[in-house]
Every structure is written in C-alpha cells, then in structure tokens.
Design a protein around this motif. Structure first.
Motif, mmCIF file in Angstrom:
data_model
loop_
_atom_site.group_PDB
_atom_site.id
_atom_site.type_symbol
_atom_site.label_atom_id
_atom_site.label_comp_id
_atom_site.label_asym_id
_atom_site.label_seq_id
_atom_site.Cartn_x
_atom_site.Cartn_y
_atom_site.Cartn_z
ATOM 1 N N LEU A 148 0.700 -1.425 -0.095
ATOM 2 C CA LEU A 148 0.544 -0.313 0.343
ATOM 3 C C LEU A 148 1.189 0.800 -0.080
ATOM 4 C CD1 LEU A 148 -3.051 1.121 -0.057
ATOM 5 C CD2 LEU A 148 -2.559 0.734 3.210
ATOM 6 N N ALA A 149 0.271 2.192 -1.086
ATOM 7 C CA ALA A 149 1.536 3.691 -0.889
ATOM 8 C C ALA A 149 0.749 4.433 -0.469
ATOM 9 C CB ALA A 149 2.162 3.368 -2.410
ATOM 10 N N GLY A 150 -0.476 5.131 -0.964
ATOM 11 C CA GLY A 150 -1.572 5.682 -0.568
ATOM 12 C C GLY A 150 -2.858 5.568 -0.595
ATOM 13 N N VAL A 151 -3.397 5.944 -0.197
ATOM 14 C CA VAL A 151 -5.126 6.387 -0.232
ATOM 15 C C VAL A 151 -5.407 7.661 -0.486
ATOM 16 C CG1 VAL A 151 -7.036 5.424 0.567
ATOM 17 C CG2 VAL A 151 -5.518 3.524 0.975
ATOM 18 N N HIS A 152 -6.680 7.975 -1.391
ATOM 19 C CA HIS A 152 -7.165 9.414 -0.701
ATOM 20 C C HIS A 152 -8.812 9.443 -0.716
ATOM 21 C CE1 HIS A 152 -7.186 13.618 -2.938
ATOM 22 N NE2 HIS A 152 -8.762 13.059 -2.172
ATOM 23 N N PHE A 153 -9.006 9.232 -0.312
ATOM 24 C CA PHE A 153 -10.383 9.424 0.362
ATOM 25 C C PHE A 153 -11.434 10.191 0.919
ATOM 26 C CE2 PHE A 153 -13.649 8.514 3.670
ATOM 27 C CZ PHE A 153 -14.132 7.112 3.230
ATOM 28 N N ARG A 161 -11.453 7.917 10.056
ATOM 29 C CA ARG A 161 -10.981 7.687 11.228
ATOM 30 C C ARG A 161 -10.539 6.489 11.053
ATOM 31 N NH1 ARG A 161 -14.141 11.881 14.464
ATOM 32 N NH2 ARG A 161 -12.774 13.859 13.972
ATOM 33 N N GLY A 162 -11.688 5.414 11.058
ATOM 34 C CA GLY A 162 -11.310 3.538 10.587
ATOM 35 C C GLY A 162 -10.331 3.501 9.801
ATOM 36 N N MET A 163 -10.308 4.173 8.818
ATOM 37 C CA MET A 163 -9.050 3.326 7.959
ATOM 38 C C MET A 163 -7.563 3.774 8.415
ATOM 39 S SD MET A 163 -10.925 5.081 4.058
ATOM 40 C CE MET A 163 -9.414 4.598 3.702
ATOM 41 N N VAL A 164 -7.721 5.415 8.931
ATOM 42 C CA VAL A 164 -6.561 5.746 9.461
ATOM 43 C C VAL A 164 -5.801 4.959 10.428
ATOM 44 C CG1 VAL A 164 -5.472 7.150 10.721
ATOM 45 C CG2 VAL A 164 -6.665 8.403 8.596
ATOM 46 N N ARG A 165 -7.057 4.537 10.813
ATOM 47 C CA ARG A 165 -6.647 3.580 12.372
ATOM 48 C C ARG A 165 -6.325 2.050 12.400
ATOM 49 N NH1 ARG A 165 -10.525 5.653 15.275
ATOM 50 N NH2 ARG A 165 -11.679 4.636 14.848
ATOM 51 N N VAL A 166 -7.087 1.550 11.253
ATOM 52 C CA VAL A 166 -6.577 0.178 10.750
ATOM 53 C C VAL A 166 -5.090 0.753 9.960
ATOM 54 C CG1 VAL A 166 -6.909 -1.269 8.818
ATOM 55 C CG2 VAL A 166 -8.890 -0.461 9.910
ATOM 56 N N VAL A 167 -4.726 1.317 9.580
ATOM 57 C CA VAL A 167 -3.608 2.161 8.785
ATOM 58 C C VAL A 167 -2.689 1.948 9.192
ATOM 59 C CG1 VAL A 167 -1.826 2.994 6.920
ATOM 60 C CG2 VAL A 167 -4.368 2.608 6.370
ATOM 61 N N THR A 176 6.372 0.199 3.173
ATOM 62 C CA THR A 176 7.118 2.086 3.111
ATOM 63 C C THR A 176 5.823 2.249 3.670
ATOM 64 O OG1 THR A 176 5.776 2.515 1.069
ATOM 65 C CG2 THR A 176 7.407 1.882 0.427
ATOM 66 N N PHE A 177 5.503 4.294 4.408
ATOM 67 C CA PHE A 177 4.745 4.485 4.825
ATOM 68 C C PHE A 177 3.693 5.001 4.513
ATOM 69 C CE2 PHE A 177 8.063 5.257 8.222
ATOM 70 C CZ PHE A 177 7.467 4.354 9.467
ATOM 71 N N PRO A 178 2.564 4.947 3.988
ATOM 72 C CA PRO A 178 0.932 4.920 3.676
ATOM 73 C C PRO A 178 1.576 6.445 3.633
ATOM 74 C CG PRO A 178 1.058 3.642 4.562
ATOM 75 C CD PRO A 178 1.884 3.365 4.956
ATOM 76 N N ARG A 179 0.988 6.875 2.414
ATOM 77 C CA ARG A 179 -0.078 8.094 2.923
ATOM 78 C C ARG A 179 -1.021 8.503 2.701
ATOM 79 N NH1 ARG A 179 -0.475 13.445 -1.906
ATOM 80 N NH2 ARG A 179 -1.026 14.787 -0.483
ATOM 81 N N ILE A 180 -1.841 9.266 3.379
ATOM 82 C CA ILE A 180 -3.827 9.102 3.806
ATOM 83 C C ILE A 180 -3.603 10.038 3.315
ATOM 84 C CG2 ILE A 180 -5.403 7.466 5.057
ATOM 85 C CD1 ILE A 180 -3.895 6.020 4.072
ATOM 86 N N GLY A 182 -7.603 12.102 2.928
ATOM 87 C CA GLY A 182 -8.821 11.669 3.543
ATOM 88 C C GLY A 182 -9.559 13.228 3.395
ATOM 89 N N GLU A 183 -10.360 13.659 2.346
ATOM 90 C CA GLU A 183 -11.782 15.028 2.668
ATOM 91 C C GLU A 183 -12.894 14.386 2.841
ATOM 92 O OE1 GLU A 183 -13.521 17.114 -1.013
ATOM 93 O OE2 GLU A 183 -11.623 15.958 -1.761
ATOM 94 N N THR A 184 -12.855 14.545 4.275
ATOM 95 C CA THR A 184 -14.398 15.193 4.960
ATOM 96 C C THR A 184 -14.693 15.783 5.250
ATOM 97 O OG1 THR A 184 -12.752 14.804 6.653
ATOM 98 C CG2 THR A 184 -13.411 12.334 5.958
ATOM 99 N N GLY A 185 -16.557 15.999 4.852
ATOM 100 C CA GLY A 185 -16.550 17.652 5.586
ATOM 101 C C GLY A 185 -16.059 19.169 4.670
ATOM 102 N N GLY A 186 -15.776 18.133 3.849
ATOM 103 C CA GLY A 186 -15.306 19.436 2.102
ATOM 104 C C GLY A 186 -14.005 20.042 2.354
ATOM 105 N N LYS A 187 -13.491 19.223 3.002
ATOM 106 C CA LYS A 187 -12.081 19.491 3.192
ATOM 107 C C LYS A 187 -10.744 18.534 2.494
ATOM 108 C CE LYS A 187 -11.152 24.172 2.444
ATOM 109 N NZ LYS A 187 -10.710 24.410 1.504
ATOM 110 N N ASN A 188 -9.396 18.582 2.269
ATOM 111 C CA ASN A 188 -8.862 17.933 2.486
ATOM 112 C C ASN A 188 -7.980 17.829 4.163
ATOM 113 O OD1 ASN A 188 -8.680 16.942 -0.171
ATOM 114 N ND2 ASN A 188 -7.175 18.558 -0.416
ATOM 115 N N PHE A 189 -7.930 16.405 4.306
ATOM 116 C CA PHE A 189 -7.487 16.257 5.493
ATOM 117 C C PHE A 189 -5.962 15.491 5.786
ATOM 118 C CE2 PHE A 189 -7.315 15.846 10.281
ATOM 119 C CZ PHE A 189 -7.171 14.293 10.113
ATOM 120 N N ILE A 190 -4.870 15.762 6.003
ATOM 121 C CA ILE A 190 -3.686 14.607 5.695
ATOM 122 C C ILE A 190 -3.298 14.527 7.081
ATOM 123 C CG2 ILE A 190 -1.507 14.610 4.772
ATOM 124 C CD1 ILE A 190 -2.346 16.963 2.285
#
Length: 190
Positions: A148-153, A161-167, A176-180, A182-190
């Motif tokens: 897994l290299a990364g996820v754009h959710f 939050r659940g995905m971040v917790r699992v990763v 490698t360290f995956p880049r996660i 997520g766009e939640t509530g209208g803005k990107n959260f990195i």
C-alpha cells in the motif's frame, strides 16, 4: 487594485472568451468525479497553458489560498475565476462548475423520488447495499496489502478515522509508510 480590475480582472476578456471560460467549467463540472480538485490539472492546462490568463504560480497560489480557507473543497474554483476575470470571473467559474452537477443531482433525486415505488427504482436501491458492502470489503483488502502506497478517500469522517486507525495499526507490516489523504466535511485532511 482598481474597481475595474476588481470587477472584470486584469485580462479584459471579450464575450467569446467569457463563453469559453464558462463552457470549460460546465464541462469540468460533469467530469469532476471526486470533487472539483480532480480536474484541476485540466483547468490549469486550459487557463495557464492554452490561454495564458494566469501564470503557473498564480494558478497554484489560487488553489493554495482556497485550500487553506475553511469551507468546501470547490472554493479554489471561484478564487481561480477571480484571478482570471475579477468578480465576473468568480461568478462565471462558480456558476459553471456548480450548475450542471447540481441540476443533474436535483433532477435525479426528484426522478427517483417520484418513481420510488416502481420496481426498477426499488431494485436499484436494494442493489446498492451489496455494492456498498463490496466496496467496503475491497477497501479492507487494499488496506491489508503490504505494498500500500497511499489512499485518497472522500467520504464520512468516521469512515476515514477508521481507515487511519487500521493503517496505523498495520504500519509495521507495510513496506513503506502509506500516504493517507481524506476529504471529509468538504476539506482535505492529511
């Protein structure tokens, strides 16, 4: 900035160019699956490369300013529009990006609501539950992959939050360290 620049921007677009700008944003609206930011490269090609209305730096700065501000992810569109054509550019770009997708969503919702008792609509709604379960399962599968290299959710904050917790719990299993992202509530959260 003069009043004229504030109203119509520094580029002094003619009627044909205003129509081109509006038409391009209308088309981008229908292609922007995942939000307007998904078609930012095409917007940059059109505005910077094809027409030269903004520089690369001006386009990138417009996106950065909008992303730093609270609010929906689509905010970069009126900022780009303003930098191209002042308040008129802001309105043309914002209406162009919002009108088609909003109209389509409203029409589809009303159509489905009027026909909610028909067999086809009921079958579609019933079929969405297994599709959703399948998508959740495939997401779990992807998150379990050691490559897994990364996820754009894009979706709900709780699911992200659940995905971040699992990763986070599996960090020692990834190559490698995956880049996660997520766009939640209208803005990107990195």
């Amino acid at each position: 900035m003069t009043l004229q620049q504030w109203l119509v921007g520094p580029n002094h677009l003619d009627a044909t160019q205003w129509l081109q700008l509006f038409s391009h944003f209308v088309v981008m609206s229908m292609l922007s699956i995942g939000g307007a930011i998904a078609v930012a490269p095409e917007m940059q090609r059109f505005i910077v490369g094809e027409h030269g209305w903004l520089s690369d730096t001006g386009f990138t700065t417009s996106i950065a300013i909008a992303q730093a501000a609270p609010g929906p992810n689509v905010l970069f569109v009126p900022v780009v529009g303003f930098n191209v054509g002042g308040m008129a550019g802001l309105l043309v770009s914002l209406v162009g990006i919002l009108l088609p997708s909003t109209t389509l969503a409203l029409a589809a919702t009303r159509w489905g609501q009027r026909r909610r008792h028909t067999r086809g609509v009921r079958a579609f709604v019933a079929g969405m539950a297994p599709v959703t379960i399948g998508l959740l399962g495939s997401t779990g599968w992807v998150l379990a992959e050691p490559d897994l290299a990364g996820v754009h959710f894009t979706g709900s904050t709780e699911v992200f939050r659940g995905m971040v917790r699992v990763v986070g719990q599996r960090l020692d299993r990834y190559r490698t360290f995956p880049r996660i992202v997520g766009e939640t509530g209208g803005k990107n959260f990195i």
